[in-house]
Design an enzyme around this catalytic site. Structure first.
Site, PDB file in Angstrom:
ATOM      1  N   HIS A  40       0.819  -1.219   0.000  1.00  0.00           N
ATOM      2  CA  HIS A  40       0.000   0.000   0.000  1.00  0.00           C
ATOM      3  C   HIS A  40       0.855   1.273   0.000  1.00  0.00           C
ATOM      4  CE1 HIS A  40      -4.157   0.890  -0.133  1.00  0.00           C
ATOM      5  NE2 HIS A  40      -4.379   1.209   1.125  1.00  0.00           N
ATOM      6  N   ASN A  86      -6.709   6.784   4.242  1.00  0.00           N
ATOM      7  CA  ASN A  86      -8.130   7.071   4.058  1.00  0.00           C
ATOM      8  C   ASN A  86      -8.486   8.557   4.041  1.00  0.00           C
ATOM      9  OD1 ASN A  86      -8.242   4.319   4.149  1.00  0.00           O
ATOM     10  ND2 ASN A  86      -9.641   4.177   5.879  1.00  0.00           N
ATOM     11  N   ASN A 132      -9.504   3.447  -0.900  1.00  0.00           N
ATOM     12  CA  ASN A 132      -9.980   4.452   0.042  1.00  0.00           C
ATOM     13  C   ASN A 132      -9.256   5.786  -0.088  1.00  0.00           C
ATOM     14  OD1 ASN A 132     -11.968   2.846   1.223  1.00  0.00           O
ATOM     15  ND2 ASN A 132     -10.519   1.927   2.660  1.00  0.00           N
TER      16      ASN A 132
END
Length: 217
Positions: A40, A86, A132
């Site tokens: 990520h 996020n 997200n």
């Protein structure tokens, strides 16, 4: 007064930088040592590699870490948001406004499950793909019409294990290719500052970035 300053080679501090020559490159990721080597965080990895290549220093600032440098006459700002993935859009929106830049001077670098490792994809707009961080960007920038560099991380996980996969660390079989992917991402991001996006898409979107067979672990 301005003509006197120009005559003697002094810069008027009240003069603003030419916005047409400024760019903001945002790498998406999560802060914290536990996330450093995760899939990520490939956005962080690429902006860090850019800073290392050009000798730019990171400094703590609003909404994250920023590095600033000149490249081919352009002024480039790199940003690693500290908002966690996020809420990435808040950091990007803040700095886009502060630097007084239009969205076409912004490049978002993010991981993408829908591309295999070794593939990059430049686009001028698009959906969030369930990501997200990209959802946050859409909300804060009011739309999805901003350039993004998507970095393939593959989707080698079983049903229901997506979160574990993206927040998991790179496997040994992926690390040799990862170096080449980062190099490709650095090239694409730097060229974004002086080439038309259409030319970049032609150059980078069809390539595969992998280590040579003799270098693969």
């Amino acid at each position: 007064m301005n003509w006197v300053l120009r005559l003697f080679g002094k810069k008027d501090k009240t003069e603003k930088e030419d916005n047409s020559m400024k760019y903001l490159i945002v790498g998406l990721g999560n802060i914290g040592d536990e996330y450093t080597e995760t899939r990520h965080n490939i956005g962080f990895k690429i902006v860090e590699a850019i800073a290392e290549k050009v000798g730019a220093k990171w400094e703590m600032t609003n909404f994250g870490m920023m590095a600033k440098f000149k490249y081919r006459g352009r002024i480039v700002h790199l940003l690693k948001p500290d908002t966690f993935m996020n809420l990435s859009g808040k950091a990007a929106a803040f700095w886009l406004k502060k630097l007084e830049l239009p969205k076409d001077k912004l490049l978002i670098i993010t991981d993408d499950l829908n591309l295999p490792l070794g593939k990059l994809r430049l686009k001028t707009k698009g959906g969030n793909g369930g990501h997200n961080g990209m959802k946050s960007l859409e909300n804060e920038l009011i739309g999805a019409n901003y350039p993004r560099l998507r970095i393939g991380i593959g989707k080698e996980f079983s049903e229901g294990r997506q979160v574990d996969y993206v927040l998991g660390e790179w496997g040994e079989n992926e690390r040799s290719d990862l170096d080449e992917v980062i190099k490709g991402g650095v090239q694409a991001a730097l060229k974004f500052t002086f080439l038309q996006i259409g030319m970049l898409m032609t150059e980078f979107n069809g390539k595969t970035y992998q280590a040579k067979k003799e270098d693969r672990s």
